[in-house]
Motif scaffolding. Structure first.
Motif, PDB file in Angstrom:
ATOM      1  N   TRP A 124       0.804  -1.390   0.071  1.00 23.29           N
ATOM      2  CA  TRP A 124       0.223  -0.366  -0.390  1.00 23.29           C
ATOM      3  C   TRP A 124       0.935   1.070   0.295  1.00 23.29           C
ATOM      4  CZ3 TRP A 124      -1.012   4.719   2.784  1.00 23.29           C
ATOM      5  CH2 TRP A 124      -1.941   4.962   2.883  1.00 23.29           C
ATOM      6  N   CYS A 125       1.747   1.194   1.114  1.00 25.36           N
ATOM      7  CA  CYS A 125       2.944   2.439   0.740  1.00 25.36           C
ATOM      8  C   CYS A 125       3.432   2.625  -0.512  1.00 25.36           C
ATOM      9  CB  CYS A 125       3.749   1.755   1.987  1.00 25.36           C
ATOM     10  SG  CYS A 125       3.200   2.209   3.923  1.00 25.36           S
ATOM     11  N   LEU A 126       3.550   1.475  -1.363  1.00 19.23           N
ATOM     12  CA  LEU A 126       4.914   1.716  -2.084  1.00 19.23           C
ATOM     13  C   LEU A 126       3.475   2.141  -3.940  1.00 19.23           C
ATOM     14  CD1 LEU A 126       6.968  -1.225  -2.617  1.00 19.23           C
ATOM     15  CD2 LEU A 126       7.715   0.514  -1.998  1.00 19.23           C
ATOM     16  N   GLN A 127       2.225   1.280  -3.254  1.00 15.96           N
ATOM     17  CA  GLN A 127       1.825   2.268  -4.504  1.00 15.96           C
ATOM     18  C   GLN A 127       1.083   3.150  -4.229  1.00 15.96           C
ATOM     19  OE1 GLN A 127      -0.644   0.113  -7.263  1.00 15.96           O
ATOM     20  NE2 GLN A 127      -0.650   2.657  -7.739  1.00 15.96           N
ATOM     21  N   CYS A 128       0.883   4.451  -3.039  1.00 17.63           N
ATOM     22  CA  CYS A 128       0.513   4.826  -2.634  1.00 17.63           C
ATOM     23  C   CYS A 128       1.671   6.306  -3.198  1.00 17.63           C
ATOM     24  CB  CYS A 128       0.477   5.858  -0.748  1.00 17.63           C
ATOM     25  SG  CYS A 128      -0.106   6.972  -0.545  1.00 17.63           S
ATOM     26  N   LEU A 129       2.802   6.232  -3.021  1.00 15.60           N
ATOM     27  CA  LEU A 129       3.982   6.655  -3.060  1.00 15.60           C
ATOM     28  C   LEU A 129       4.094   6.281  -4.633  1.00 15.60           C
ATOM     29  CD1 LEU A 129       6.753   5.483  -0.959  1.00 15.60           C
ATOM     30  CD2 LEU A 129       6.302   7.891  -1.189  1.00 15.60           C
ATOM     31  N   HIS A 130       3.931   5.545  -5.524  1.00 20.00           N
ATOM     32  CA  HIS A 130       4.124   5.994  -6.822  1.00 20.00           C
ATOM     33  C   HIS A 130       2.598   6.490  -7.362  1.00 20.00           C
ATOM     34  CE1 HIS A 130       3.253   3.274 -10.684  1.00 20.00           C
ATOM     35  NE2 HIS A 130       4.216   4.547 -11.123  1.00 20.00           N
ATOM     36  N   ASP A 131       2.013   6.385  -7.428  1.00 24.71           N
ATOM     37  CA  ASP A 131       0.592   7.585  -7.320  1.00 24.71           C
ATOM     38  C   ASP A 131       0.562   8.497  -7.146  1.00 24.71           C
ATOM     39  OD1 ASP A 131      -0.840   5.383  -8.349  1.00 24.71           O
ATOM     40  OD2 ASP A 131      -2.733   5.062  -6.119  1.00 24.71           O
ATOM     41  N   VAL A 132       1.159   9.534  -5.898  1.00 23.44           N
ATOM     42  CA  VAL A 132       1.785  10.493  -5.477  1.00 23.44           C
ATOM     43  C   VAL A 132       2.535  10.938  -6.766  1.00 23.44           C
ATOM     44  CG1 VAL A 132       2.893  11.786  -3.872  1.00 23.44           C
ATOM     45  CG2 VAL A 132       1.249  10.451  -3.075  1.00 23.44           C
ATOM     46  N   VAL A 133       3.795  10.302  -6.673  1.00 22.42           N
ATOM     47  CA  VAL A 133       5.234  10.748  -7.764  1.00 22.42           C
ATOM     48  C   VAL A 133       4.965  11.060  -9.055  1.00 22.42           C
ATOM     49  CG1 VAL A 133       7.302  10.355  -8.372  1.00 22.42           C
ATOM     50  CG2 VAL A 133       6.686  10.388  -5.841  1.00 22.42           C
ATOM     51  N   ARG A 134       4.154  10.267  -9.163  1.00 26.87           N
ATOM     52  CA  ARG A 134       3.637  10.712 -10.874  1.00 26.87           C
ATOM     53  C   ARG A 134       2.649  11.886 -10.753  1.00 26.87           C
ATOM     54  NH1 ARG A 134       0.731   5.609 -13.948  1.00 26.87           N
ATOM     55  NH2 ARG A 134      -0.376   5.919 -12.314  1.00 26.87           N
ATOM     56  N   ALA A 135       1.930  11.700  -9.657  1.00 31.94           N
ATOM     57  CA  ALA A 135       0.621  13.114  -9.420  1.00 31.94           C
ATOM     58  C   ALA A 135       0.935  14.313  -9.412  1.00 31.94           C
ATOM     59  CB  ALA A 135      -0.850  12.813  -8.740  1.00 31.94           C
ATOM     60  N   ARG A 136       2.543  14.094  -8.600  1.00 31.24           N
ATOM     61  CA  ARG A 136       3.235  15.825  -8.219  1.00 31.24           C
ATOM     62  C   ARG A 136       4.091  15.482  -8.094  1.00 31.24           C
ATOM     63  NH1 ARG A 136      -0.138  14.896  -2.119  1.00 31.24           N
ATOM     64  NH2 ARG A 136      -1.623  13.313  -2.403  1.00 31.24           N
ATOM     65  N   TYR A 137       4.643  15.449  -8.803  1.00 34.07           N
ATOM     66  CA  TYR A 137       6.224  15.855  -9.094  1.00 34.07           C
ATOM     67  C   TYR A 137       6.862  17.177  -9.110  1.00 34.07           C
ATOM     68  CZ  TYR A 137      10.777  15.231 -10.700  1.00 34.07           C
ATOM     69  OH  TYR A 137      12.449  15.347 -10.946  1.00 34.07           O
ATOM     70  N   SER A 138       6.049  17.347  -9.795  1.00 30.13           N
ATOM     71  CA  SER A 138       6.262  19.243 -10.001  1.00 30.13           C
ATOM     72  C   SER A 138       6.087  19.721  -9.085  1.00 30.13           C
ATOM     73  CB  SER A 138       5.950  19.970 -11.331  1.00 30.13           C
ATOM     74  OG  SER A 138       4.396  19.434 -10.998  1.00 30.13           O
ATOM     75  N   GLY A 139       5.277  19.577  -8.056  1.00 26.71           N
ATOM     76  CA  GLY A 139       4.747  20.036  -6.895  1.00 26.71           C
ATOM     77  C   GLY A 139       5.680  20.105  -5.605  1.00 26.71           C
ATOM     78  N   PHE A 140       6.644  18.852  -5.518  1.00 27.47           N
ATOM     79  CA  PHE A 140       7.525  18.111  -4.557  1.00 27.47           C
ATOM     80  C   PHE A 140       9.021  19.994  -4.685  1.00 27.47           C
ATOM     81  CE2 PHE A 140       5.961  14.231  -5.236  1.00 27.47           C
ATOM     82  CZ  PHE A 140       5.099  14.641  -3.912  1.00 27.47           C
ATOM     83  N   SER A 141       9.190  20.136  -3.277  1.00 27.86           N
ATOM     84  CA  SER A 141      10.748  20.750  -3.541  1.00 27.86           C
ATOM     85  C   SER A 141      11.919  20.005  -3.460  1.00 27.86           C
ATOM     86  CB  SER A 141      10.539  21.611  -2.441  1.00 27.86           C
ATOM     87  OG  SER A 141      10.997  20.565  -0.545  1.00 27.86           O
TER      88      SER A 141
END
Length: 1015
Positions: A58-75
């Motif tokens: 679940w944690c890896l799936q969550c990370l995968h989704d977040v990185v794909r969707a929010r990459y440009s918003g990370f510092s």
């Protein structure tokens, strides 16, 4: 275990003990956590401490989704943390160096967890390689020394990269294609060489200790060979290792198969044909040919089969594309070396679905379509191809019983095989054209072998051999068929005289009869074989076969044979009739309507065959009368018995009686097809009398069984047949027949009645006027009460049986009116009883000619109007028209007054000029739905223009005044265009008139003016 972990376990629970409500609450809680800005830290923290695989996934799936969707918003710091954490996990390291050794390692988890981690790394590579994270692959290679767990993870990352970005097997958006190209270019420049070296070192090191890991590495390498520099693999270092892995028998199949997959990738590498030939020569592939004879079910032999078929395909491409004689010969030599192994594979091994056997063999046969004679090796290979075809089209004995009784499983297998055989039999015909002698000898040997084999195994062999012979006939010219070219002169008699031990099998019996029928043109030229043909059809191989389906098919095919041989069978008529006596008796016995034969049309083909035989003028009159009477008399007697029984018992709906009568009508109908109108009415009227008496008997069925649709339709079909057979001598029977048929007024029955009337009109023209004057008022009354005055409903919800019947009735009624109008029968519409329906008919025709969606129907209605105008309007005296439109109006007006008395049908001329001309010829074509680019529309438009010409010729100034002065005026047509139209209409150039009127309509549409509503 905290709340998040509990919620995750609930979501993944499959025990059935968790309620849907609790799962829904758990999902909502996890979704809430997912929206937390610190979700990445939360997930990475859990991955360090939780050994629950559900939590890890679940944690890896969550990370995968977040990185794909929010990459440009990370510092930058957040991305560094994610990148470092994921890479540390992939390299089997602790995320935080300060954490004690108890830290959980994701790589200790199951494959699906590691694959999800690989997907996250590939997502980072997508965004960051090569500009931000340029060292990712080099960094990974450095860590491979940690052993199999990291090597495995490295392969998973490369595999995920191929799946997600590089592979051409999946559809990609343009952006992904661009990123893929950049990644591959950067890898080629930076690290591909090091990755390949690492692959080599790993396989060399682990080949004897961890074959599973080596196979995994080689499978990854196979994916990349298609786009990396081929010299990195096809060299004196790596190729010997791959061939060693294939050749050493003690190694596991999985590893040997993986090695063969890599060599296949090398073989399939796209390149120039000359460079490809050099590569294939250097492989020295012949050293593995013998390995294919191993266990056909093993993984390695399956992989090796794919390698050799792929190798052969590449060589065939070289043969096709290389123009140099030496290079082409070298390609042919290599191809000849591998073909025996390829043929062995095709006969004995499972073939990769990506390889098309038929496509490869068809390509090989195509190389032989040259003027030069075939070589010995080519002839041998063609024989092998024929053997492959024979084996491929052979049914599996496991389905023998299913196919024989044709149950559901058997029907599915028969359909599958029919589809499977299509391309194979096309290939057979190609071989037959290239090497007819080889093909014929192969078929002869196949038949001989099948005949000689034991009953146990020969069903599928015989069926395949017969199917080959049947299919081969399609490639023969008519001349070759007649003369029996090659060894056909031997094969056809051999076929005719053979009784296979398995002839009782349905499939064998059917293909045997079909094959005989296909080669009947040979028998037509070689009459000495006619007795063999008759024996094959009349004994237990054909009509007397134990299986009903075979017997019915034999009846149909025998009818075709009789049609072909005709008078050549006259000497055999007695023999044929004696042999068919029991078959015919099934129709004349009171219990003939058995469950198997009841209501079947197939049984009637035998009567058609008999009719064709005894209906020839070559048969003496006495014999002809005797034969026909022996058939018709018992059939009619049985009908009379059934009718009498039904009249007494009043059981008109008895299924057995209906089925029996239906069968008899079909038999008589089929029998009559062999007798021509000239024979029964002119040369031998006594034969005609027999059919008239039969018709008299069968017409009673309509009285006793008035509401049985199947019997009504069968009797109607027989009346159709008698119209063609008896000609005008059928007239005395028509009033009674038509009266009974008109007793029912359902749309379906009316359609059948109208079709019969159309036949009568087309055959007898005005001779049926009296009949029509009696029946038309009844027909019109019923149809106008059934059909709506405007459009029949269409669109969603209107596709009901009732609507379809109304549509069919409407189309048939328009056809009927068209047939009447075009066969000089328009006066029927004016008879005293019919006049009341004249106005409804005109209104219906007008509406349809303007609005019907079927343009063919609209065209027919316009043609009806054209014919009625010609019939009902007197041609006016010739008038010379002035070119000045203003003066023309005056002249036409005076002419109109003098022409009023010439109308034959009161009100018709007014209706035509005021309603039909304006609405159909002007307003309907101004409608934008009238599309001139459509062929049917253009055809309809031609009739509309012709209608205007006819109206001008027949109605003169009445038409001009209403159409030009009123219709064009309403459309705001310019004065000069009106004058030009009048000139064109008075001319004799219809093509010019049509072109001008189309231009006029298109211009009026563009103007969009006046009071007209342009829809």
């Amino acid at each position: 275990m905290d709340d998040l972990e509990k919620a995750i376990l609930i979501i993944f629970d499959e025990s059935g003990t968790v309620t849907p409500e609790l799962k829904s609450q758990a999902a909502a809680f996890c979704h809430q956590i997912n929206d937390n800005p610190s979700i990445c830290s939360i997930c990475i923290d859990r991955l360090c401490y939780s050994n629950l695989v559900q939590v890890q996934f679940w944690c890896l799936q969550c990370l995968h989704d977040v990185v794909r969707a929010r990459y440009s918003g990370f510092s930058t710091d957040e991305l560094n943390f994610i990148r470092k954490s994921m890479f540390s996990m992939a390299c089997y390291e602790a995320v935080d160096s300060n954490v004690n050794a108890v830290s959980v390692k994701v790589l200790d988890g199951p494959p699906y967890v590691k694959n999800k981690l690989a997907q996250i790394l590939v997502t980072l590579i997508y965004f960051e390689y090569p500009l931000i994270w340029s060292s990712v692959f080099i960094d990974f290679i450095v860590n491979l020394s940690k052993g199999g767990v990291v090597i495995d993870m490295f392969c998973r990352v490369l595999n995920a990269l191929d799946d997600e970005l590089i592979s051409q097997d999946y559809p990609r958006v343009p952006e992904e294609g661009v990123v893929s190209g950049k990644i591959k270019d950067a890898m080629r420049l930076q690290c591909v060489g090091q990755i390949v070296h690492a692959w080599y070192e790993i396989v060399s090191l682990y080949k004897n200790s961890d074959s599973e890991l080596c196979a995994f590495v080689l499978d990854t390498m196979r994916r990349y060979i298609s786009w990396i520099e081929i010299g990195l693999i096809a060299n004196n270092t790596f190729l010997p290792l791959l061939f060693e892995l294939m050749l050493v028998e003690g190694l596991p199949d999985q590893l040997r198969c993986a090695a063969s997959g890599c060599v296949l990738a090398v073989v399939s590498k796209r390149m120039d044909s000359q460079a490809k030939l050099t590569l294939l020569q250097n492989l020295q592939m012949s050293r593995v040919f013998g390995l294919v004879a191993g266990d056909g079910d093993s993984e390695f032999v399956s992989g090796l089969s794919s390698l050799l078929t792929g190798y052969a395909s590449e060589l065939l491409d070289c043969v096709k594309h290389l123009n140099s004689g030496d290079l082409k010969r070298a390609s042919v030599d290599l191809l000849n070396e591998v073909l025996p192994s390829v043929f062995y594979i095709m006969k004995n091994c499972e073939i990769d679905t990506t390889f098309s056997t038929v496509q490869f063999l068809s390509g090989y046969v195509a190389t032989m379509k040259t003027p030069s004679p075939l070589t010995e090796s080519q002839l041998f290979h063609l024989g092998q191809i024929l053997e492959v075809i024979r084996m491929q089209i052979r049914y599996d004995p496991i389905y023998r019983d299913n196919l024989d009784v044709l149950d559901k499983v058997g029907k599915e297998e028969e359909d599958r095989m029919a589809e499977h055989r299509k391309d194979l039999l096309v290939l057979l015909r190609s071989v037959g054209r290239v090497a007819p002698d080889v093909t014929q000898i192969f078929i002869r040997n196949s038949l001989s072998s099948a005949v000689g084999s034991s009953l146990d195994i020969n069903v599928e062999e015989v069926e395949a051999a017969l199917s080959l012979f049947y299919a081969y006939g399609e490639s023969l010219s008519e001349e070759a068929m007649k003369t029996g070219s090659g060894i056909l002169r031997e094969l056809v008699p051999m076929l005719l005289s053979t009784k296979f031990p398995c002839h009782s099998n349905r499939l064998v019996a059917l293909v045997y009869l079909d094959t005989i029928t296909r080669y009947m043109k040979f028998v037509l030229e070689n009459n000495q074989y006619i007795p063999l043909v008759l024996a094959a059809f009349l004994d237990d191989r054909g009509i007397h076969h134990s299986k009903v389906k075979v017997s019915r098919r034999a009846s149909y095919l025998f009818m075709r044979v009789v049609k072909l041989l005709k008078s050549k069978l006259v000497p055999f008529i007695e023999t044929i009739l004696q042999s068919l006596h029991d078959t015919v008796s099934q129709f004349t016995s009171m219990d003939s309507a058995s469950k198997e034969l009841s209501g079947s049309e197939d049984g009637s083909h035998i009567f058609e065959a008999i009719g064709l035989l005894i209906g020839m003028e070559d048969v003496p009159l006495e014999k002809q009368s005797e034969y026909l009477s022996s058939l018709l008399t018992p059939l009619c007697q049985q009908v009379e018995i059934l009718i009498t029984s039904a009249r007494i018992q009043n059981s008109e709906d008895s299924p057995s009686k209906v089925a029996n009568i239906q069968q008899i009508i079909m038999a008589i109908n089929a029998l009559s097809k062999g007798f021509s109108e000239r024979l029964v009415t002119a040369s031998r009227p006594a034969i005609g009398l027999m059919f008239k008496q039969t018709l008299d008997v069968l017409l009673q069925i309509l009285i006793i069984f008035p509401k049985v649709d199947t019997l009504r339709s069968k009797v109607t079909a027989f009346i159709h047949r008698m119209v063609e057979t008896l000609g005008s001598s059928v007239f005395p029977y028509l009033p009674k027949a038509l009266e009974q048929l008109l007793a029912e007024s359902e749309p379906k029955e009316l359609v059948g009645f109208l079709v019969l009337l159309n036949q009568l009109i087309c055959k007898f023209n005005t001779s049926v006027q009296d009949i029509l004057e009696n029946v038309y008022p009844v027909i019109a009354g019923r149809i106008f009460s059934i059909l709506p005055r405007d459009t029949i409903p269409s669109g969603p919800g209107s596709n009901t049986e009732e609507i379809r019947e109304l549509q069919e009735l409407q189309r048939t009624f328009y056809t009927f009116l068209h047939v009447m109008a075009t066969h000089d029968l328009s006066s029927v519409f004016l008879s005293p009883k019919s006049q009341v329906y004249l106005d409804p008919m005109m209104q219906l025709l007008l509406f349809t000619s303007c609005n019907h969606k079927d343009l063919v129907v609209r065209k027919a209605c316009v043609q009806i109007f054209i014919r009625l105008i010609k019939d009902w309007c007197t041609k006016p005296e010739k008038v010379i028209y002035h070119l000045y439109f203003s003066s023309m109006v005056v002249i036409l007006s005076s002419f109109h007054a003098s022409n009023m008395s010439s109308m034959q049908v009161p009100g018709f001329q007014t209706f035509i000029v005021e309603a039909f001309a304006t609405n159909c010829c002007l307003y309907s074509v101004l409608d934008k739905s009238f599309e001139f680019r459509d062929a049917n529309t253009v055809s309809l438009f031609g009739e509309i223009v012709l209608a205007q010409k006819v109206m001008y010729e027949k109605l003169g100034n009445d038409f001009f005044i209403n159409f030009v002065s009123k219709g064009f005026l309403a459309a705001h047509c310019p004065q000069n265009v009106k004058e030009e139209y009048c000139q064109k209409l008075q001319g004799n150039d219809m093509k010019s008139l049509k072109s001008f009127y189309q231009s006029l309509i298109e211009n009026l549409r563009r103007q969009q003016n006046g009071n007209l509503v342009f829809r």
